[in-house]
Motif scaffolding. Sequence first.
Motif, PDB file in Angstrom:
ATOM      1  N   ASN A   7      -0.189  -8.580  -3.197  1.00 42.62           N
ATOM      2  CA  ASN A   7      -0.754  -9.838  -2.696  1.00 42.62           C
ATOM      3  C   ASN A   7      -0.853 -10.881  -3.801  1.00 42.62           C
ATOM      4  N   ALA A   8      -1.251 -10.472  -4.991  1.00 47.06           N
ATOM      5  CA  ALA A   8      -1.348 -11.405  -6.117  1.00 47.06           C
ATOM      6  C   ALA A   8       0.019 -11.962  -6.480  1.00 47.06           C
ATOM      7  N   ARG A   9       1.042 -11.107  -6.464  1.00 53.20           N
ATOM      8  CA  ARG A   9       2.402 -11.574  -6.769  1.00 53.20           C
ATOM      9  C   ARG A   9       2.904 -12.544  -5.702  1.00 53.20           C
ATOM     10  N   TYR A  10       2.592 -12.255  -4.442  1.00 48.12           N
ATOM     11  CA  TYR A  10       3.015 -13.131  -3.354  1.00 48.12           C
ATOM     12  C   TYR A  10       2.315 -14.488  -3.467  1.00 48.12           C
ATOM     13  N   ASP A  11       1.024 -14.462  -3.787  1.00 49.69           N
ATOM     14  CA  ASP A  11       0.286 -15.716  -3.964  1.00 49.69           C
ATOM     15  C   ASP A  11       0.858 -16.531  -5.117  1.00 49.69           C
ATOM     16  N   LYS A  12       1.167 -15.866  -6.226  1.00 53.80           N
ATOM     17  CA  LYS A  12       1.725 -16.570  -7.383  1.00 53.80           C
ATOM     18  C   LYS A  12       3.092 -17.175  -7.065  1.00 53.80           C
ATOM     19  N   LEU A  13       3.884 -16.467  -6.274  1.00 51.72           N
ATOM     20  CA  LEU A  13       5.205 -16.955  -5.889  1.00 51.72           C
ATOM     21  C   LEU A  13       5.117 -18.291  -5.163  1.00 51.72           C
ATOM     22  N   HIS A  14       4.051 -18.497  -4.395  1.00 55.38           N
ATOM     23  CA  HIS A  14       3.925 -19.699  -3.564  1.00 55.38           C
ATOM     24  C   HIS A  14       2.883 -20.687  -4.067  1.00 55.38           C
ATOM     25  N   LYS A  15       2.421 -20.508  -5.296  1.00 55.89           N
ATOM     26  CA  LYS A  15       1.351 -21.337  -5.846  1.00 55.89           C
ATOM     27  C   LYS A  15       1.701 -22.828  -5.856  1.00 55.89           C
ATOM     28  N   ASP A  16       2.889 -23.182  -6.272  1.00 55.60           N
ATOM     29  CA  ASP A  16       3.251 -24.588  -6.450  1.00 55.60           C
ATOM     30  C   ASP A  16       3.647 -25.295  -5.157  1.00 55.60           C
ATOM     31  N   ALA A  17       4.109 -24.556  -4.165  1.00 49.16           N
ATOM     32  CA  ALA A  17       4.531 -25.157  -2.894  1.00 49.16           C
ATOM     33  C   ALA A  17       4.162 -24.195  -1.761  1.00 49.16           C
ATOM     34  N   PRO A  18       2.924 -24.244  -1.271  1.00 51.89           N
ATOM     35  CA  PRO A  18       2.458 -23.253  -0.303  1.00 51.89           C
ATOM     36  C   PRO A  18       2.805 -23.527   1.162  1.00 51.89           C
ATOM     37  N   TYR A  19       3.413 -24.651   1.478  1.00 55.23           N
ATOM     38  CA  TYR A  19       3.678 -24.998   2.879  1.00 55.23           C
ATOM     39  C   TYR A  19       5.175 -25.041   3.155  1.00 55.23           C
ATOM     40  N   HIS A  20       5.566 -24.545   4.335  1.00 54.96           N
ATOM     41  CA  HIS A  20       6.989 -24.517   4.673  1.00 54.96           C
ATOM     42  C   HIS A  20       7.228 -25.058   6.077  1.00 54.96           C
ATOM     43  N   ASP A  21       8.495 -25.200   6.415  1.00 56.50           N
ATOM     44  CA  ASP A  21       8.901 -25.825   7.676  1.00 56.50           C
ATOM     45  C   ASP A  21       9.027 -24.844   8.839  1.00 56.50           C
ATOM     46  N   GLY A  22       8.701 -23.586   8.620  1.00 56.86           N
ATOM     47  CA  GLY A  22       8.821 -22.577   9.674  1.00 56.86           C
ATOM     48  C   GLY A  22      10.011 -21.671   9.482  1.00 56.86           C
ATOM     49  N   PHE A  24      10.894 -20.710   6.223  1.00 55.06           N
ATOM     50  CA  PHE A  24      10.692 -20.128   4.896  1.00 55.06           C
ATOM     51  C   PHE A  24      11.792 -20.548   3.921  1.00 55.06           C
ATOM     52  N   THR A  25      12.475 -21.670   4.186  1.00 60.25           N
ATOM     53  CA  THR A  25      13.510 -22.136   3.265  1.00 60.25           C
ATOM     54  C   THR A  25      13.187 -23.487   2.650  1.00 60.25           C
ATOM     55  N   HIS A  26      12.431 -24.339   3.335  1.00 59.43           N
ATOM     56  CA  HIS A  26      12.062 -25.655   2.808  1.00 59.43           C
ATOM     57  C   HIS A  26      10.556 -25.670   2.564  1.00 59.43           C
ATOM     58  N   TRP A  27      10.163 -25.944   1.310  1.00 53.71           N
ATOM     59  CA  TRP A  27       8.766 -25.823   0.882  1.00 53.71           C
ATOM     60  C   TRP A  27       8.219 -27.149   0.391  1.00 53.71           C
ATOM     61  N   SER A  28       6.888 -27.292   0.475  1.00 51.27           N
ATOM     62  CA  SER A  28       6.221 -28.505   0.036  1.00 51.27           C
ATOM     63  C   SER A  28       4.863 -28.170  -0.568  1.00 51.27           C
ATOM     64  N   LYS A  29       4.418 -29.026  -1.471  1.00 46.52           N
ATOM     65  CA  LYS A  29       3.095 -28.873  -2.071  1.00 46.52           C
ATOM     66  C   LYS A  29       1.993 -29.229  -1.072  1.00 46.52           C
ATOM     67  N   GLU A  30       2.292 -30.157  -0.182  1.00 45.86           N
ATOM     68  CA  GLU A  30       1.312 -30.653   0.786  1.00 45.86           C
ATOM     69  C   GLU A  30       1.693 -30.258   2.208  1.00 45.86           C
ATOM     70  N   ARG A  31       0.687 -29.981   3.036  1.00 50.80           N
ATOM     71  CA  ARG A  31       0.929 -29.746   4.458  1.00 50.80           C
ATOM     72  C   ARG A  31       1.220 -31.096   5.126  1.00 50.80           C
ATOM     73  N   GLY A  32       2.196 -31.114   6.014  1.00 49.77           N
ATOM     74  CA  GLY A  32       2.533 -32.332   6.732  1.00 49.77           C
ATOM     75  C   GLY A  32       3.356 -31.989   7.957  1.00 49.77           C
ATOM     76  N   PRO A  33       3.793 -32.994   8.710  1.00 50.17           N
ATOM     77  CA  PRO A  33       4.564 -32.740   9.930  1.00 50.17           C
ATOM     78  C   PRO A  33       5.838 -31.928   9.686  1.00 50.17           C
ATOM     79  N   GLY A  34       6.467 -32.112   8.553  1.00 51.56           N
ATOM     80  CA  GLY A  34       7.692 -31.373   8.258  1.00 51.56           C
ATOM     81  C   GLY A  34       7.451 -30.011   7.631  1.00 51.56           C
ATOM     82  N   HIS A  35       6.220 -29.775   7.178  1.00 49.85           N
ATOM     83  CA  HIS A  35       5.868 -28.516   6.510  1.00 49.85           C
ATOM     84  C   HIS A  35       4.473 -28.079   6.957  1.00 49.85           C
ATOM     85  N   PRO A  36       4.322 -27.732   8.243  1.00 46.75           N
ATOM     86  CA  PRO A  36       2.988 -27.447   8.782  1.00 46.75           C
ATOM     87  C   PRO A  36       2.481 -26.020   8.551  1.00 46.75           C
TER      88      PRO A  36
END
Length: 83
Positions: A7-22, A24-36
């Motif tokens: 779990n710690a490794r998975y969290d670290k993997l996504h630390k910088d960009a935790p939101y995706h478009d559904g 799991f290929t396009h990631w963003s630092k912020e949650r938004g309409p394109g990365h909910p």
Amino acid sequence: MALASANARYDKLHKDAPYHDGTFTHWSKERGPGHPFHYRDGVTVWVTQHNLTPDDDWLNDLAKTLGLRVLEGDEQGQERHAE
């Protein structure tokens, strides 16, 4: 302990960009309409004593990127730390 480590490794993997478009290929630092979706949405992390996907090397690829030691498989398909 193995599950906590995974779990710690998975969290670290996504630390910088935790939101995706559904996908799991396009990631963003912020949650938004394109990365909910948050990286934990719909994901279950679990561990097993045996390597169920010996051809999948995603953890070793991440380890190499982070400059960590790489795991090697033994003859039984279990993993151990390389010296």
